[in-house]
Every structure is written in structure tokens, then in C-alpha cells.
Write a protein that holds these residues in place. Structure first.
Motif, PDB file in Angstrom:
ATOM      1  N   GLN A  86       0.835  -1.197   0.000  1.00 56.28           N
ATOM      2  CA  GLN A  86       0.000   0.000   0.000  1.00 56.28           C
ATOM      3  C   GLN A  86       0.873   1.251   0.000  1.00 56.28           C
ATOM      4  O   GLN A  86       0.598   2.221  -0.692  1.00 56.28           O
ATOM      5  CB  GLN A  86      -0.923  -0.003   1.216  1.00 56.28           C
ATOM      6  N   SER A 116       2.020   2.005  -3.333  1.00 58.32           N
ATOM      7  CA  SER A 116       1.002   2.256  -4.358  1.00 58.32           C
ATOM      8  C   SER A 116       1.151   3.648  -4.944  1.00 58.32           C
ATOM      9  O   SER A 116       1.135   4.628  -4.220  1.00 58.32           O
ATOM     10  CB  SER A 116      -0.395   2.105  -3.756  1.00 58.32           C
ATOM     11  N   ILE A 162      -4.009   5.110  -6.191  1.00 60.84           N
ATOM     12  CA  ILE A 162      -5.014   4.497  -5.306  1.00 60.84           C
ATOM     13  C   ILE A 162      -6.383   5.007  -5.740  1.00 60.84           C
ATOM     14  O   ILE A 162      -6.626   6.219  -5.760  1.00 60.84           O
ATOM     15  CB  ILE A 162      -4.759   4.842  -3.824  1.00 60.84           C
ATOM     16  N   ASP A 212     -10.444   4.678  -5.012  1.00 63.16           N
ATOM     17  CA  ASP A 212     -11.339   4.200  -3.968  1.00 63.16           C
ATOM     18  C   ASP A 212     -12.796   4.557  -4.287  1.00 63.16           C
ATOM     19  O   ASP A 212     -13.151   5.735  -4.349  1.00 63.16           O
ATOM     20  CB  ASP A 212     -10.920   4.835  -2.632  1.00 63.16           C
ATOM     21  N   GLN A 213     -13.594   3.532  -4.514  1.00 56.97           N
ATOM     22  CA  GLN A 213     -15.048   3.688  -4.712  1.00 56.97           C
ATOM     23  C   GLN A 213     -15.389   4.718  -5.793  1.00 56.97           C
ATOM     24  O   GLN A 213     -16.302   5.527  -5.636  1.00 56.97           O
ATOM     25  CB  GLN A 213     -15.726   4.090  -3.391  1.00 56.97           C
ATOM     26  N   SER A 233     -12.589   0.125  -6.995  1.00 57.19           N
ATOM     27  CA  SER A 233     -11.437   0.382  -6.126  1.00 57.19           C
ATOM     28  C   SER A 233     -10.297  -0.532  -6.553  1.00 57.19           C
ATOM     29  O   SER A 233     -10.511  -1.712  -6.823  1.00 57.19           O
ATOM     30  CB  SER A 233     -11.774   0.061  -4.670  1.00 57.19           C
ATOM     31  N   GLU A 266      -5.526  -0.573  -6.620  1.00 56.51           N
ATOM     32  CA  GLU A 266      -4.260   0.149  -6.443  1.00 56.51           C
ATOM     33  C   GLU A 266      -3.280  -0.302  -7.516  1.00 56.51           C
ATOM     34  O   GLU A 266      -3.330  -1.455  -7.952  1.00 56.51           O
ATOM     35  CB  GLU A 266      -3.658  -0.170  -5.067  1.00 56.51           C
ATOM     36  N   GLY A 304     -16.193   9.119  -5.024  1.00 54.31           N
ATOM     37  CA  GLY A 304     -14.988   8.303  -4.882  1.00 54.31           C
ATOM     38  C   GLY A 304     -13.752   9.173  -4.806  1.00 54.31           C
ATOM     39  O   GLY A 304     -13.847  10.405  -4.807  1.00 54.31           O
ATOM     40  N   THR A 343      -8.774  13.903  -7.013  1.00 59.41           N
ATOM     41  CA  THR A 343     -10.206  13.816  -7.310  1.00 59.41           C
ATOM     42  C   THR A 343     -10.738  15.192  -7.686  1.00 59.41           C
ATOM     43  O   THR A 343     -11.421  15.351  -8.696  1.00 59.41           O
ATOM     44  CB  THR A 343     -10.981  13.286  -6.090  1.00 59.41           C
TER      45      THR A 343
END
Lengths: 245, 336
Positions: free
Chosen positions: B12, B15, B18, B20-21, B36, B38, B71, B81
Motif C-alpha cells: 500500500q 502504491s 489508489i 477508492d469507490q 477500487s 491500487e 470516490g 479527485t
């Protein structure tokens, strides 16, 4: 520094790829010459009419040069997806669009000097207030370019860009006081005239060339600068909303 | 167990991307639905799914060409994001269609793309020359991009995507719709970039390509990631199985069901009227099988063992038939 390398190269690429191509150079030369000739013959007042016509011809040359090219080039790049390359570049959207429009602004300014150079051979231009004319030409080029950008962002096809451009451009020839005073238009159309940016640009040019402006020059400059800011801001918002979905 | 947890934490921390959702809707259509995953530093990560599964939409969100509805995206530790520009200097993007400037030459296109990343004139000219040489496009360097063949356009588009030596490279269907030779060359280039340490996010609907190139793969179907794992782990359940294809002529339409009744430990599937696929977790003995088929009045023209591949895993996980994927390949012009 890196951002300015990108800015400079976007502008240079557009100049080379679009604006300095022979058809566009001839368009930049022929169009103002044709308009000058047309209004010169129509006025029937010989050489005396040149200074009266010059502000209108300068404004129209800038308007048509900038809006035609920018609306088409941006729409074309959006259509063939090469515009995505620019959106993926690590430069802010505002700077990117300034780079994209700077070529059109320079092209518009260059267009303005075609009728001026022609007039130089035919009449005495010594009474013209160049210190006012030059910034006015630059501002007209900027506002016309941003109008072209606004049009380009509003459509998805090249032919739509041309149609939508003409929807704005041709009425502006008659409504903005380029060749006929706004006062001579029906009173119903006056509010419409004052909603168009070219009205203020033409007023500055009339004042600087013939000493006859209908509004204070300071107000003209402020209004036209305001139009530049608003049109650019709306275009950026539309790009963000419509192109980065 | 502790070792596993430690390894997971280490991965992680490693990574580079990443997700996520992540969700994206276009009106009533949910193109990407809460995915989701990585991607680790230096990894060649495959994003595999049929056309319309949400691969390009995912890339667009990761690179800043599309806004997620919900997300989170983190790239190299940066929150992307709401601010997709944050990591764009680290990214190279090779879109599914060549999108360079048709009126510029190959050399000028590369120099222009380099300038967008702030490279100095001398540096970008040198790098453009190197890449044109590496991609076998030296002779066409000063020809207009519009005059390039499809394979040449694809190569130049890849060169444009890596001109600034990005840390992360997004490649969207890089071999779709081009000839076999060009596709092969591009696969070699991808492998070389990976060896050089570039993190690569590769979308494809060519399963063999993903199997050959990638270290880990995510299967995406109808906007959902249904499985993410290493190639070795994905293949593990089928490794003990055997498979063969028997080609027959003059066969009755119910030959498969008769075979299934006679050999209950084997699985039979009629791939077409002339081809029967046989699979089993036990050894497949060919002689009794061929004798039975010939006793049924059919003639065996060929029988060959096949290697079970990621295709079978993909079908098992996603429920998407191989035929459907093959039709897509044909529609998109092949190239694999």
C-alpha cells in the motif's frame, strides 16, 4: 518557466498551423480590402470619406479575422481530439486558453493594420491619435477572439461554428455604429447596440480617428475590458462543464 | 499471517495510484460503478474488459479528462479527485485513437508535445530524434502526420505519450485496429518501458495481450471491477486442468451429450459444429474418446491439446463468453 514554454509553443504552433497559412494570409488581406472598397464606392464622397470609413473597416477586419479562425480551429481540434492533449498538459486551464487565443489576437491585430496601411497611401493620417488607436485595436482583437472562443465552446461541429459566428458578426456590422451612427438606427435597436462589445471599440476608433465619439473614451475602454473578462470567464466555465465531463 | 499483513502494508505504501469507490454516471447510465484498486510503483497493471465496460472512462477520470461523481483518486500521494492537474506532470497518456496534429510533421508533433511539459528546445529536439529512431520512424520524421499509415500513427502517438519520460503511463487499447507486425512491435515497446521502470496502466480487451504483458490484472465488467490479482494467482485454479479440442466432420448435433453420458468425468462443449472442447481436472485419454466418436459415425480430423489460459479465468469470473469477445475483436479490426 515551464508553463511559459508551453504557452509560447501553443501560440507558435497555432500561428504556424493555422494563421500563417496562405489562405488565411490572403483572407486577412483580401477581406479588409474588399470592405474598404465597397464602403468607399458606396459613400461616393471620394478621398474625404476614407477617414470616416477607416474606424469601421479596422473594427470589421479584426472581428472577422479573429472570430473566423479561432471558432474553427478550436472546434476542429476538439473534434479530432487533439485538444485533449492540451487538457492533459500540466498547465492551468486559464493559461492554456490564453495561449490558445493569443495567436488569434495577434492575427486580429495584424488584420487591423491592412486597412491602415492602405489608407496611408491615399490620405493624410497625421491627425489620428495613435496612442488611443493601438490599445483600442488590441482590445477589439481580444474581445473578438474571446467572442470566437465563446462560440467555439458552444458548438461541436466546424460548420456550426461558422453559422453561429455569422449570427453574431453580420448584425454587428450594422448595429455597432461601424459605418452608420447608432442614433440613425430605429430606437428599438439601440439597447441591442449597447449590448454588443464592438459598439464600444468602434466608438473609441471614431473618437481617435475623427474626434467624434459618442461616449467618454474611459467608459468605452472599461466596458470593452469588462466584456473581455466576462466572455473569457464564461468560456472557461463552459470548457470545464462541457469538455471535462 | 503477520508476514501477509506486513507485505500488504508495504504494498500500500508502494502504491502509486489508489482508486477508492470511484463512480461515474452519464445521465441514467452508470459507466463506472464504485471501483477500487491500487497500482504499485513500477508495475504493469492490466485493466481488462469488453468494449463499453468502463475502461476509457476510468482512464479519463485518472488523467483529468473526466470528473468523477464520487470516490477518490490519489496519484503519487497527491489528491487528484478535485484537483486533477496536481499529478498531470507525472502522467503520460496514450489514447485509444491517435490524436496528434495532422498538419504537423512527426518530428514537430513530438517537439510540440514535449513543450507542453516545459522541456527546453534543445532537449525536446534531441528526445524527439531519439524516439523517432527507436520507433523506426526516422525516415518519416518530416512527413505530415496525416500522411502516416495507421500503424505509424499509433507508434508516433505512443512516442508522444512518453516524450517527457512520465513516471506513470496510461495506455488505452494500444494495439487495437492495427496490423499484426505493428501490434507486435508495440508490445515489445511496452515491455521495454516496463523494464525501464515506468509504471504502466494498460487497458485492453485482448486477453492474450494482458496475460503476456501484465503483472496484475483487474477484470472490469459493466462498470464494476470483479477481480484484481496477479496473473499467477488468477491462473492457479486452472493450472491442474487439462483441455483439448477435437475437430470432427459428419457429426450428429447431439454428439456432445452422447459424449458427456459416456465419459462423465469429462466436460464437453460444442465450440462449433466441427469443434468440440474437452476439459477435465483428470488426465484426458485420447484413444477411447476418438474410438467413441468414430463409432458414432463421425470422422475425427484433428485432436490437439490446448493450454488453459486467462481466457478461461475471464469467462469463469465475468460470465462473458469467448465468442462475444472474439466478435468484438473482429469488429475493432483485430491486431493481436
Amino acid at each position: 518557466m515551464k508553463r511559459w514554454i508551453a504557452f509560447w509553443n501553443i501560440m507558435l504552433k497555432d500561428m504556424r498551423a493555422y494563421y500563417l497559412k496562405p489562405p488565411n494570409i490572403s483572407w486577412g488581406l483580401m477581406f479588409p480590402v474588399a470592405w474598404t472598397g465597397m464602403f468607399f464606392i458606396k459613400s461616393g464622397r471620394g478621398m474625404d470619406s476614407i477617414l470616416i470609413l477607416l474606424p469601421g473597416v479596422i473594427a470589421i477586419s479584426v472581428l472577422f479575422g479573429t472570430t473566423s479562425m479561432l471558432a474553427v480551429t478550436v472546434t476542429f481540434e476538439k473534434k479530432n481530439r487533439s485538444f485533449e492533449r492540451l487538457l492533459l498538459a500540466p498547465i492551468p486551464l486559464g493559461l492554456l486558453m490564453l495561449a490558445k487565443t493569443s495567436g488569434a489576437i495577434l492575427f486580429g491585430v495584424a488584420n487591423a493594420f491592412v486597412p491602415i496601411v492602405l489608407a496611408l497611401f491615399l490620405t493624410d493620417l497625421s491627425q489620428i491619435a495613435w496612442i488611443t488607436v493601438i490599445p483600442a485595436i488590441v482590445l477589439i482583437a481580444i474581445v473578438s477572439t474571446f467572442l470566437g472562443l465563446f462560440i467555439a465552446v458552444s458548438v461541436s461541429e466546424v460548420f456550426e461554428a461558422q453559422t453561429f459566428s455569422n449570427f453574431f458578426r453580420f448584425p454587428m456590422i450594422f448595429l455597432c455604429g461601424l459605418f452608420f451612427p447608432i442614433e440613425s438606427l430605429p430606437a428599438l435597436l439601440h439597447p441591442l447596440s449597447y449590448l454588443l462589445p464592438l459598439t464600444y471599440g468602434a466608438d473609441i476608433l471614431h473618437g481617435a480617428v475623427n474626434g467624434k465619439s459618442s461616449m467618454p473614451l474611459g467608459l468605452d475602454f472599461c466596458v470593452i475590458a469588462g466584456f473581455c473578462v466576462v466572455l473569457f470567464a464564461i468560456s472557461l466555465r463552459n470548457i470545464h462543464r462541457k469538455w471535462i465531463v | 499471517m503477520d508476514d501477509d499483513r506486513a507485505l500488504s502494508r508495504a504494498r500500500q505504501a508502494d502504491s502509486l495510484i489508489i482508486v477508492d469507490q470511484l463512480t461515474k454516471k452519464f445521465n441514467a447510465v452508470t459507466a463506472v460503478n464504485g471501483i477500487s484498486f491500487e497500482v504499485h510503483e513500477g508495475e504493469l497493471f492490466g485493466f481488462l474488459g469488453p468494449n463499453g465496460a468502463g475502461k476509457t472512462t476510468t482512464i479519463n477520470m485518472l488523467t483529468g479528462l473526466a470528473r468523477p461523481d464520487s470516490g477518490a483518486i490519489r496519484i503519487a500521494g497527491m489528491e487528484c479527485t478535485r484537483n486533477p492537474k496536481a499529478a498531470q506532470h507525472l502522467l503520460g497518456v496514450i489514447p485509444d485513437e491517435s490524436n496528434l496534429y495532422p498538419e504537423l510533421s512527426g518530428f514537430d508533433n513530438l517537439c510540440f508535445c514535449a513543450s507542453l511539459y516545459g522541456m527546453q528546445k534543445k532537449e525536446r529536439r534531441m528526445r524527439a530524434g531519439e524516439l523517432l529512431k527507436d520507433f523506426g520512424l526516422e525516415e518519416a520524421a518530416h512527413r505530415k502526420f496525416a500522411a502516416y499509415s495507421k500503424g505509424m500513427k499509433r507508434k508516433l502517438t505512443i512516442a508522444a505519450g512518453i516524450i517527457h519520460s512520465p513516471r506513470i503511463l496510461f495506455m488505452d487499447e494500444p494495439t487495437t485496429g492495427i496490423d499484426v507486425g505493428s501490434a507486435r512491435h508495440i508490445r515489445q515497446l511496452i515491455a521495454e518501458l516496463h523494464r525501464a521502470g515506468t509504471t504502466i496502466f494498460l487497458t485492453t480487451h485482448y486477453i492474450e495481450e494482458a496475460e503476456r504483458l501484465c503483472e496484475r490484472i483487474a477484470f472490469i465488467v459493466r462498470g464494476r471491477v470483479v477481480q484484481v490479482d496477479t496473473i499467477a494467482n488468477l491462473l492457479q485454479p486452472i493450472q491442474q486442468r487439462e483441455a483439448m479440442v477435437v475437430s470432427v466432420s459428419n457429426a450428429e448435433s447431439d454428439l456432445c451429450s452422447r459424449l458427456a453420458a459416456e465419459f462423465p468425468h469429462l466436460e464437453f462443449q460444442a465450440v462449433s459444429l466441427e469443434h468440440i472442447r474437452v476439459e477435465s481436472s483428470e488426465a484426458i485419454h485420447i484413444a477411447p474418446l476418438l474410438r467413441f466418436i468414430e463409432n458414432q459415425g463421425a470422422e475425427v480430423t484433428e485432436a490437439r491439446r490446448t493450454r488453459l489460459s486467462l481466457e478461461e479465468v475471464f469467462v469463469g469470473v465475468t460470465g462473458i463468453e469467448l465468442d462475444a469477445m472474439k466478435k468484438e475483436k473482429e469488429k475493432s479490426g483485430g491486431g493481436s
